[in-house]
Scaffold this motif. Structure first.
Motif, PDB file in Angstrom:
ATOM      1  N   SER A   2       1.030  -1.147  -0.092  1.00 22.94           N
ATOM      2  CA  SER A   2      -0.054   0.263  -0.151  1.00 22.94           C
ATOM      3  C   SER A   2       1.034   1.252   0.122  1.00 22.94           C
ATOM      4  N   ARG A   3       0.492   1.995  -0.298  1.00 25.61           N
ATOM      5  CA  ARG A   3       0.725   4.274  -0.343  1.00 25.61           C
ATOM      6  C   ARG A   3       1.583   3.760   1.236  1.00 25.61           C
ATOM      7  N   ASN A   4       1.080   3.415   2.161  1.00 22.42           N
ATOM      8  CA  ASN A   4       1.463   3.874   3.354  1.00 22.42           C
ATOM      9  C   ASN A   4       2.720   3.032   4.224  1.00 22.42           C
ATOM     10  N   ASN A   5       2.587   1.506   3.318  1.00 23.23           N
ATOM     11  CA  ASN A   5       3.728   1.369   3.694  1.00 23.23           C
ATOM     12  C   ASN A   5       5.528   1.490   2.269  1.00 23.23           C
TER      13      ASN A   5
END
Length: 48
Positions: A2-5
């Motif tokens: 994901s983008r946060n990761n």
């Protein structure tokens, strides 16, 4: 991933790089690296 990761991995990489740079500077390795760079320029590339 994901983008946060992805952002977390990038921030972690940046922090690790900053710590390693600080560690190298505290050991006085900047002079060694500068001397190696000068030698490369003077001997290999032919400047000077």
């Amino acid at each position: 991933m994901s983008r946060n990761n992805k952002i977390a991995v990038q921030v972690l990489g940046l922090c690790v790089a900053a710590v390693m740079i600080i560690y190298g500077v505290s050991r006085g390795e900047t002079v060694i690296i500068f001397n190696k760079a000068v030698n490369i320029c003077l001997e290999c590339i032919g400047l000077g």
